[in-house]
Motif scaffolding. Structure first.
Motif, mmCIF file in Angstrom:
data_model
loop_
_atom_site.group_PDB
_atom_site.id
_atom_site.type_symbol
_atom_site.label_atom_id
_atom_site.label_comp_id
_atom_site.label_asym_id
_atom_site.label_seq_id
_atom_site.Cartn_x
_atom_site.Cartn_y
_atom_site.Cartn_z
ATOM 1 N N TYR A 55 38.990 106.365 58.555
ATOM 2 C CA TYR A 55 37.989 105.316 58.376
ATOM 3 C C TYR A 55 36.971 105.358 59.512
ATOM 4 O O TYR A 55 37.334 105.468 60.680
ATOM 5 N N THR A 56 35.710 105.279 59.142
ATOM 6 C CA THR A 56 34.532 105.324 60.025
ATOM 7 C C THR A 56 34.269 106.720 60.586
ATOM 8 O O THR A 56 33.394 106.885 61.441
ATOM 9 N N SER A 78 36.759 103.931 52.738
ATOM 10 C CA SER A 78 35.611 103.038 52.650
ATOM 11 C C SER A 78 35.379 102.666 51.187
ATOM 12 O O SER A 78 35.709 103.445 50.286
ATOM 13 N N HIS A 101 38.967 96.436 51.415
ATOM 14 C CA HIS A 101 38.082 95.686 52.303
ATOM 15 C C HIS A 101 37.638 94.339 51.753
ATOM 16 O O HIS A 101 36.850 93.641 52.402
ATOM 17 N N SER A 104 38.466 91.108 54.104
ATOM 18 C CA SER A 104 37.755 91.105 55.383
ATOM 19 C C SER A 104 36.252 90.963 55.196
ATOM 20 O O SER A 104 35.593 90.196 55.909
ATOM 21 N N ALA A 280 30.584 95.253 61.090
ATOM 22 C CA ALA A 280 31.926 94.867 61.536
ATOM 23 C C ALA A 280 32.734 94.139 60.483
ATOM 24 O O ALA A 280 33.865 93.722 60.751
ATOM 25 N N THR A 283 36.265 95.837 59.697
ATOM 26 C CA THR A 283 37.124 96.313 60.790
ATOM 27 C C THR A 283 37.925 95.138 61.358
ATOM 28 O O THR A 283 37.588 94.582 62.407
ATOM 29 N N THR A 284 38.987 94.785 60.649
ATOM 30 C CA THR A 284 39.838 93.672 61.053
ATOM 31 C C THR A 284 41.306 94.082 60.948
ATOM 32 O O THR A 284 41.634 95.178 60.492
ATOM 33 N N PHE A 287 42.770 95.571 57.651
ATOM 34 C CA PHE A 287 42.441 96.895 57.127
ATOM 35 C C PHE A 287 43.648 97.815 57.011
ATOM 36 O O PHE A 287 43.940 98.336 55.933
ATOM 37 N N ARG A 288 44.368 98.049 58.105
ATOM 38 C CA ARG A 288 45.364 99.119 58.109
ATOM 39 C C ARG A 288 46.478 98.912 57.084
ATOM 40 O O ARG A 288 46.806 99.850 56.346
#
Length: 317
Positions: A55-56, A78, A101, A104, A280, A283-284, A287-288
């Protein structure tokens, strides 16, 4: 959905240890690469069939794709894959991270709405200056919120808006009915824009949506309306938005920008009534576990030869 048959002794390129997924099928092997190194470590990339892009780190992953001659599936983490699609090798199936996502991004969208309406940035600056700055602010209650895009993320935003006693208008590519009410087609956008106090943009970036929020779009909004973008920066015409922000007629809360990252000195940084966060929303801490669950489910489908979920582009040939 699309079905891809695995070969025996398949190899998977993962951004996290296989133990976190719960193990892999017997005879499978793993190369772990989280994107922080220049390229995947170890040997055996020629046998990789299933690549989960960190991711990213899509940009870092693009040079890796030509080194995977056995590649059959690319799993993005994503929701948007506009930056990946042009580089997808022929015959490879691409899946996105729809559902990972939603929570978030929806939380962040509502946070931006509330922060911008209540002018929280100004209150934080007043706190920094040790100044007690009282005054009336705009409430979300009784406002009309237009959701531009009503897919998984747009629906999640609506679910979080319900307790705030606001009216919600929904737009998507095609009209349909939902339990919450009608979803209007994009053809109705010009007529609905003047009703909106807040517009939340969640559409994917496509040829049809690039520059969708242009000067004409913005001119149809009422004075004082708020534009919130949690989709992709190029959906909004930056120059047109800046023209409106400089007059003070509109407000903006942007998690994504064009260009991105927003360079130092760019006029958006200092535009009036503008709140910016650095892409952002997703990205919390949520996510994982959701990403791992998606990869686990996709690998199980792939192993069983079942149709994959979230297919954006089905490999052919």
């Amino acid at each position: 959905m699309s079905s891809v048959q695995p070969s025996s002794g398949a190899r998977v390129l993962l951004p996290f240890p296989p133990s976190e997924i719960g193990g892999l099928p017997a005879g499978w092997d793993t190369v772990v690469w989280d994107g922080t190194d220049q390229e995947p470590l170890g040997q055996g990339l020629e046998a990789v069939e299933f690549f989960v892009i960190p991711y990213t780190f899509t940009a870092a992953a693009l040079p890796v794709l030509p080194r995977l001659p056995s590649l059959r599936v690319v799993q993005s983490l994503s929701a948007g894959v506009d930056d990946l699609l042009p580089h997808l090798p022929a015959g490879v199936t691409l899946c996105n991270a729809k559902g990972v996502h939603d929570a978030s991004t929806a939380e962040h969208a509502v946070t931006l709405v509330l922060a911008a309406l209540r002018d929280i940035p100004a209150l934080v600056r007043a706190q920094d200056a040790h100044r007690w700055a009282r005054g009336f602010q705009t409430a979300l209650a009784d406002r009309t919120v237009l959701l531009l895009g009503h897919g998984a993320i747009g629906s999640a935003v609506e679910a979080r808006l319900r307790p705030f006693e606001c009216r919600v208008l929904r737009l998507a590519r095609t009209a349909r009915e939902t339990r919450q009410g009608p979803v209007h087609a994009m053809t109705e956008l010009p007529a609905l824009l003047p009703e909106a106090d807040v517009v939340v943009v969640t559409v994917p970036l496509t040829d049809a949506t690039r520059g969708l929020v242009d000067a004409d779009f913005l001119a149809r909004l009422k004075d004082g309306a708020l534009l919130v973008n949690v989709s992709r920066g190029p959906v909004v015409d930056t120059a047109a938005l800046l023209d409106e922000l400089r007059t003070g007629r509109l407000k903006a809360a942007l998690d994504v920008t064009d260009p991105e990252p927003l360079p130092p000195g760019h006029p958006l940084w200092t535009a009036p009534n503008t709140l910016i966060t650095p892409h952002a929303a997703a990205t919390t801490s949520a996510f994982r576990p959701r990403a791992v669950a998606l990869v686990r489910a996709q690998l199980a489908r792939y192993t069983a030869g079942e149709p994959l979920a979230n297919v954006v582009s089905a490999g052919t040939g």
